[in-house]
Scaffold this motif. Sequence first.
Motif, short mmCIF file in Angstrom:
data_model
loop_
_atom_site.label_atom_id
_atom_site.label_comp_id
_atom_site.label_asym_id
_atom_site.label_seq_id
_atom_site.Cartn_x
_atom_site.Cartn_y
_atom_site.Cartn_z
N ARG B 221 0.81 -1.20 0.00
CA ARG B 221 0.00 0.00 0.00
C ARG B 221 0.85 1.27 0.00
NH1 ARG B 221 -5.55 0.32 2.56
NH2 ARG B 221 -6.07 2.47 2.09
N LYS B 222 1.88 1.25 0.84
CA LYS B 222 2.73 2.44 0.93
C LYS B 222 3.52 2.66 -0.34
CE LYS B 222 3.54 4.04 5.47
NZ LYS B 222 4.54 4.34 6.50
N VAL B 223 4.00 1.55 -0.92
CA VAL B 223 4.78 1.68 -2.15
C VAL B 223 3.92 2.32 -3.24
CG1 VAL B 223 5.77 0.33 -4.03
CG2 VAL B 223 6.42 -0.16 -1.70
N TYR B 224 2.64 1.96 -3.24
CA TYR B 224 1.75 2.49 -4.27
C TYR B 224 1.31 3.92 -3.93
CZ TYR B 224 -2.06 2.73 -7.63
OH TYR B 224 -2.86 3.10 -8.66
N GLU B 225 0.95 4.12 -2.67
CA GLU B 225 0.35 5.42 -2.32
C GLU B 225 1.39 6.47 -1.97
OE1 GLU B 225 -2.59 4.73 0.63
OE2 GLU B 225 -3.92 3.65 -0.75
N GLU B 226 2.53 6.04 -1.46
CA GLU B 226 3.56 7.02 -1.09
C GLU B 226 4.91 6.67 -1.70
OE1 GLU B 226 3.58 7.36 3.20
OE2 GLU B 226 1.42 7.04 3.18
N PRO B 227 5.00 6.65 -3.01
CA PRO B 227 6.28 6.32 -3.63
C PRO B 227 7.34 7.34 -3.23
CG PRO B 227 4.78 7.22 -5.26
CD PRO B 227 3.98 7.01 -4.01
N LYS B 228 8.55 6.86 -2.96
CA LYS B 228 9.60 7.78 -2.53
C LYS B 228 10.41 8.29 -3.70
CE LYS B 228 10.24 6.30 2.21
NZ LYS B 228 10.71 5.11 2.91
N THR B 229 10.40 7.55 -4.79
CA THR B 229 11.17 8.00 -5.95
C THR B 229 10.28 7.98 -7.18
OG1 THR B 229 11.89 5.80 -6.59
CG2 THR B 229 13.28 6.96 -5.02
N LEU B 230 10.73 8.71 -8.19
CA LEU B 230 10.00 8.78 -9.44
C LEU B 230 9.91 7.40 -10.08
CD1 LEU B 230 8.80 11.22 -10.70
CD2 LEU B 230 10.82 11.47 -12.14
N PHE B 231 11.01 6.62 -9.96
CA PHE B 231 11.02 5.29 -10.56
C PHE B 231 9.93 4.42 -9.95
CE2 PHE B 231 12.10 0.85 -10.52
CZ PHE B 231 12.32 0.62 -11.87
N THR B 232 9.82 4.45 -8.61
CA THR B 232 8.80 3.65 -7.95
C THR B 232 7.41 4.06 -8.41
OG1 THR B 232 10.26 3.54 -6.06
CG2 THR B 232 7.98 2.90 -5.69
N ALA B 233 7.20 5.37 -8.48
CA ALA B 233 5.88 5.87 -8.88
C ALA B 233 5.53 5.38 -10.28
CB ALA B 233 5.87 7.39 -8.84
N GLN B 234 6.51 5.37 -11.18
CA GLN B 234 6.22 4.98 -12.56
C GLN B 234 6.16 3.48 -12.73
OE1 GLN B 234 9.42 7.40 -14.13
NE2 GLN B 234 7.96 8.39 -15.49
N PHE B 235 6.96 2.76 -11.93
CA PHE B 235 7.03 1.31 -12.12
C PHE B 235 5.81 0.62 -11.56
CE2 PHE B 235 8.73 -2.99 -11.47
CZ PHE B 235 9.16 -3.22 -12.76
N ILE B 236 5.30 1.16 -10.44
CA ILE B 236 4.13 0.53 -9.83
C ILE B 236 2.90 1.31 -10.22
CG2 ILE B 236 3.03 -0.13 -7.67
CD1 ILE B 236 5.43 -1.20 -6.88
#
Lengths: 283, 363
Positions: B221-236
């Motif tokens: 949930r956190k990885v999706y809702e609170e990505p810490k980096t641009l890569f995470t936001a785009q990858f998930i």
Amino acid sequence: MNDRQFRFFTLSISWTWLTVFALVPTLMVIITSFLETNTTQNITAHFTLENYAELVDVAYLKIFLRSLLIAGSCTLLCLIVSYPFAYGISHSSLRYRSILLLLVIIPFWTSSLIRTYAIMTILKTKGIINTILLSLGIIHQPLQLLYTNIALFIGLTYTLLPFMLLPLYANMEKMDLTLIDAARDLGASKLTVLRKILIPITMPGILAGSMMVFLPAMTLFYIPNLLGGAKSMLLGNLIQEQFLSANNWPLGAASSVLLIIFMLLLAHWYWQRNPDSDRTELL
Amino acid sequence: MTAPLVQLRSICKTFGDHQTLRDIDLTVENGEFLTLLGPSGCGKTTLLRILAGFVTPDTGHVLLNGNEITNLPPEKRPINMVFQNYALFPHMNVFDNVAFGLRCQNIDENEVAKRVEDALAMVRLSTFSHRKPINLSGGQQQRVAIARAVINRPELLLLDEPLSALDYSLRKTMRLELKHLQRELGITFLFITHDQEEALSMSDRIAIINNGQIEQVDTARKVYEEPKTLFTAQFIGEANIFNTLVDEASERAITVSIENKLFTLQNTKNHRKGDLISVIIRPEDINVWDQGEITDSTEMLPGVIEEVIYKGSTVDLMVQLPSGFRLAATEFFNEDDPNLYYDVGEKVWVEWTLGWEVTIPHE
């Protein structure tokens, strides 16, 4: 030429080839083995079982057993030397792999008869090995190497090694290496990996290579002649002598037929034990 | 306090001139389902092989229950692995495959038979014990591989993209099955995948890996809702990303301009005036309104519908904003809004629920 004609054409070439060069000669050998010998014309067209009866003899049995023992040990020696070698080649990087395979194949480009003479110059009383050992002072009398069983083994193993190595290599190259990882991951020691994974999976290669070494080792006649000296009569020498010196073609043919039957029995035994194996893999 | 099950400390690994892993620190807690998620070639498989013991890191330490195991060979580690291609032994039947690990420890054959039967029952393959792997379907092979790997009761089970060879519907079933199995066995799972859907649906925690580095380790949930980096936001998942300057900043709020409109957003990351930041908005947080429905458009952006993709429970829209930015929006069918119908070329107003966006410093 349409597809059907092309198929007919290519198939008929292989069938013709097999008939003329394999089927007919084999039939001729089998037929000859049932005919009578004749000093002037080699054979007389008269049916007899005499030749086979003659082979049931202690002297011939001794030759057969001796050939079996020597060919068997030679096969084992080739296997022991080739197995790690083939494993090494199939695991080396692609660049080295082709170089290593080339090194195995290059000696094939020279006649094996010439290579056998080369071994003689290495092993003879004033040969390379004795000269080196004498000059280093390790021995004071030249060793008798030539015309011994040791020389015979060296010659046979050297000549037949590639026939063991190449089927083993072909087999190991196909093998999925993650199987070894998986076995180790499950707690297998190196010995267990060898016994339970590597050897069973490469068994077709081991058997194919063994067949390809064993049969020539039984029948190659010039290597025992040149390296083993006259006293080491093997099955190959026996057959050769019957045809070329003793002029008893039917007896030579009968020995050949027995050898063929023996090899077929070996193959049959393998197929019985491994019913799901591909029957072409031995050939 | 007990040590975590696995600790990786500043692991580096270079193959040739390619630095596969750069300074990896990762902790695996006892009993969790942790997924390493990243694109192919990001180093996740190397990391798994370091844990299994097939690869020795150039620098760094691997600790299991607080004990150093960096140089321990794979056969001595209480860690087992499910391989990507399953690596079932082709010359052994299902029973012998599963029994392999036990027989390596010279366990009594009666005990072996009992435990193998239990393991096969667990993966519902009891009737298949005499089949050779080649006579099994992909899903069955997969279950044999799992039974074989858990029979030694490992402290950690590594799974290297085990679902990638299966077809879509089987993959979905196996996800649930794996999750059940993990709860049932209580074994810690370390799962590798490049499939974000797989990662989100199974994991307790996800470690996002990119280019040999860990980008973020958090719950799904956190990885999706609170990505810490641009890569995470785009990858998930999908993300709309606006790069913009911070016009004003206070402790609580920042003012940024998006598409030439000023928006006041929460200042969650201590941004300062003049910082370049990325504003990330998920498509499902975006509302799209017909022009006729709207009276106050101060916090909305004008746009033109460019594409409408009907997906059953949702409609995916592509909206072109005045600057040319193509905004992805996902609208859900619900009873409050029965007239969810859009035409290509229709002019609309677009907004998002303020506060649901994520801001991160621009990279």
